[in-house]
Write a protein that holds these residues in place. Structure first.
Motif, PDB file in Angstrom:
ATOM      1  N   GLY A   1       0.892  -1.150  -0.210  1.00 32.96           N
ATOM      2  CA  GLY A   1      -0.006  -0.009  -0.178  1.00 32.96           C
ATOM      3  C   GLY A   1       0.949   1.280   0.037  1.00 32.96           C
ATOM      4  N   TYR A   2       2.234   1.171  -0.485  1.00 34.15           N
ATOM      5  CA  TYR A   2       2.803   2.296  -0.420  1.00 34.15           C
ATOM      6  C   TYR A   2       2.757   2.931  -1.589  1.00 34.15           C
ATOM      7  N   ASP A   3       3.122   4.204  -1.732  1.00 35.45           N
ATOM      8  CA  ASP A   3       2.849   5.016  -3.011  1.00 35.45           C
ATOM      9  C   ASP A   3       4.272   4.980  -3.876  1.00 35.45           C
ATOM     10  N   GLY A   4       5.406   4.876  -2.999  1.00 41.99           N
ATOM     11  CA  GLY A   4       6.449   5.014  -3.615  1.00 41.99           C
ATOM     12  C   GLY A   4       7.855   4.456  -2.691  1.00 41.99           C
ATOM     13  N   LEU A   5       8.885   4.549  -3.435  1.00 39.46           N
ATOM     14  CA  LEU A   5      10.190   3.922  -2.692  1.00 39.46           C
ATOM     15  C   LEU A   5      11.109   5.088  -2.643  1.00 39.46           C
ATOM     16  N   GLU A   6      11.509   5.537  -1.413  1.00 37.09           N
ATOM     17  CA  GLU A   6      12.632   6.349  -1.243  1.00 37.09           C
ATOM     18  C   GLU A   6      13.848   5.435  -1.251  1.00 37.09           C
ATOM     19  N   VAL A   7      14.802   5.852  -1.915  1.00 42.64           N
ATOM     20  CA  VAL A   7      15.945   4.719  -2.602  1.00 42.64           C
ATOM     21  C   VAL A   7      17.161   5.315  -1.912  1.00 42.64           C
ATOM     22  N   ALA A   8      18.180   4.412  -1.359  1.00 41.73           N
ATOM     23  CA  ALA A   8      19.262   4.555  -1.039  1.00 41.73           C
ATOM     24  C   ALA A   8      20.334   4.169  -2.058  1.00 41.73           C
ATOM     25  N   PRO A   9      21.048   5.176  -2.494  1.00 38.62           N
ATOM     26  CA  PRO A   9      21.867   4.695  -3.913  1.00 38.62           C
ATOM     27  C   PRO A   9      23.001   3.512  -3.352  1.00 38.62           C
ATOM     28  N   PHE A  10      23.341   3.441  -2.162  1.00 42.10           N
ATOM     29  CA  PHE A  10      24.286   2.395  -2.000  1.00 42.10           C
ATOM     30  C   PHE A  10      23.418   0.715  -2.231  1.00 42.10           C
ATOM     31  N   THR A  11      22.138   0.745  -2.273  1.00 45.99           N
ATOM     32  CA  THR A  11      21.367  -0.411  -2.602  1.00 45.99           C
ATOM     33  C   THR A  11      21.494  -0.690  -4.071  1.00 45.99           C
ATOM     34  N   LEU A  12      21.568   0.235  -4.692  1.00 45.28           N
ATOM     35  CA  LEU A  12      21.536  -0.005  -6.408  1.00 45.28           C
ATOM     36  C   LEU A  12      22.966  -0.295  -6.933  1.00 45.28           C
ATOM     37  N   ALA A  13      24.248   0.070  -6.198  1.00 46.38           N
ATOM     38  CA  ALA A  13      25.318   0.056  -6.912  1.00 46.38           C
ATOM     39  C   ALA A  13      26.610   0.169  -5.665  1.00 46.38           C
ATOM     40  N   ASP A  14      27.484  -0.509  -5.711  1.00 46.69           N
ATOM     41  CA  ASP A  14      28.829  -0.258  -4.955  1.00 46.69           C
ATOM     42  C   ASP A  14      29.299   1.296  -4.926  1.00 46.69           C
ATOM     43  N   ASP A  15      29.163   1.644  -6.177  1.00 50.95           N
ATOM     44  CA  ASP A  15      29.678   3.070  -6.167  1.00 50.95           C
ATOM     45  C   ASP A  15      28.418   3.811  -7.027  1.00 50.95           C
ATOM     46  N   PRO A  16      27.751   4.394  -6.524  1.00 51.03           N
ATOM     47  CA  PRO A  16      26.480   4.925  -7.115  1.00 51.03           C
ATOM     48  C   PRO A  16      26.830   5.878  -8.242  1.00 51.03           C
ATOM     49  N   SER A  17      28.038   6.659  -8.313  1.00 53.49           N
ATOM     50  CA  SER A  17      28.474   7.369  -9.301  1.00 53.49           C
ATOM     51  C   SER A  17      28.452   6.586 -10.740  1.00 53.49           C
ATOM     52  N   GLU A  18      28.633   5.397 -10.773  1.00 56.82           N
ATOM     53  CA  GLU A  18      28.748   4.494 -12.005  1.00 56.82           C
ATOM     54  C   GLU A  18      27.576   4.171 -12.706  1.00 56.82           C
ATOM     55  N   ILE A  19      26.346   4.281 -11.775  1.00 57.86           N
ATOM     56  CA  ILE A  19      25.071   4.327 -12.301  1.00 57.86           C
ATOM     57  C   ILE A  19      24.846   4.973 -13.613  1.00 57.86           C
TER      58      ILE A  19
END
Length: 282
Positions: A26-44
């Protein structure tokens, strides 16, 4: 009122599964922590960021914003005496602003207490001047990208720099960018502020400096799992929304997951939506 779930609560599940579960709860969105997406988020890459946005949209939710910005890679700081460290940190902050926009988010929350605490041997004034330089650059990029960058007041047990909304507003006003604002984290406010969170909101939101709210208890569990009363907080938020003083989402951000991440997320949204139902006009 729209609610987002901070996605690290559902780690280590794949991002698509996080989105599907958040939507089902029932949530409307996700608030995302970049470290969960990549070891170095600058490389996304740009394409990957757009891909994350589509994954969320396919699940029926949005990526509302980003938080926990400077967890990875290691060694970042907006107050370091080393100019190269600050440059690397400011560059990442600017890139995260771009990624937030590409993912469909509208705000970033700059907490990251370890990466802003005053270094040993330095004064608060020196650290503050260094932080302002980094935050001004992030704000400039945020304005260009159409998102809001929020400096988060945190409790003294987490950091010695920016502990109250008043501290944050003073810094925001000094930088003077419309894209730089502050926010209220209920857990931190419950530890650091001298007035209840609902009174804090009523005092600061009409001034237009509060762009985001995170709900959690001072015991670091989810809303409803501690002593903090959230009915007055939601009632105040509803009044602020009706008056046009608050337009953001409300993000659920527990740190101590009881009984576990999934259970904590489910309990929080049920509790909050139940409170809203009770506050609805009869």
């Amino acid at each position: 009122m729209k609610f987002a779930l901070c996605n690290e609560v559902l780690q280590p599940l794949p991002f698509a599964q996080q989105c599907a579960i958040a939507a089902a709860l029932g949530y409307d969105g996700l608030e995302v922590a970049p470290f969960t997406l990549a070891d170095d988020p600058s490389e996304i890459s740009d394409a990957q960021a757009v891909g994350f946005r589509r994954i969320a949209e396919d699940a029926g939710i949005t990526i509302s914003g980003l938080h926990w910005l400077l967890v990875a890679p290691a060694g970042l700081s907006i107050v370091s005496a080393d100019a190269a460290v600050r440059e690397r940190t400011a560059s990442l902050m600017q890139r995260l602003v771009e990624l937030c926009s590409l993912m469909g988010g509208t705000y970033l929350v700059h907490g990251s207490p370890k990466q802003r605490s005053v270094p040993a041997g330095d004064t608060l004034a020196t650290a503050r001047s260094r932080a302002i330089e980094c935050l001004a650059r992030a704000a400039q990029r945020a304005q260009a990208c159409g998102v809001t960058y929020c400096i988060e007041p945190l409790s003294p047990r987490e950091t010695d720099f920016i502990n109250t909304v008043a501290d944050a507003v003073a810094l925001v006003d000094e930088i003077g960018s419309p894209a730089l604002q502050t926010m209220i984290d209920c857990s931190a406010a419950g530890q650091a502020e001298t007035e209840p969170v609902d009174a804090l909101m009523a005092r600061w939101m009409p001034g237009g400096r509060i762009a985001h709210v995170q709900v959690n208890d001072p015991n670091r569990r989810g809303p409803g799992q501690g002593a903090m009363a959230f009915a007055p907080i939601l009632a105040t938020l509803l009044r602020m929304q009706a008056a046009g003083h608050y337009r953001g989402v409300v993000a659920v951000e527990p740190f101590d997951y009881v009984p576990d991440g999934m259970g904590s997320a489910a309990r929080a949204i049920g509790y909050l939506r139940g409170l809203l139902e009770g506050l609805a006009p009869r």
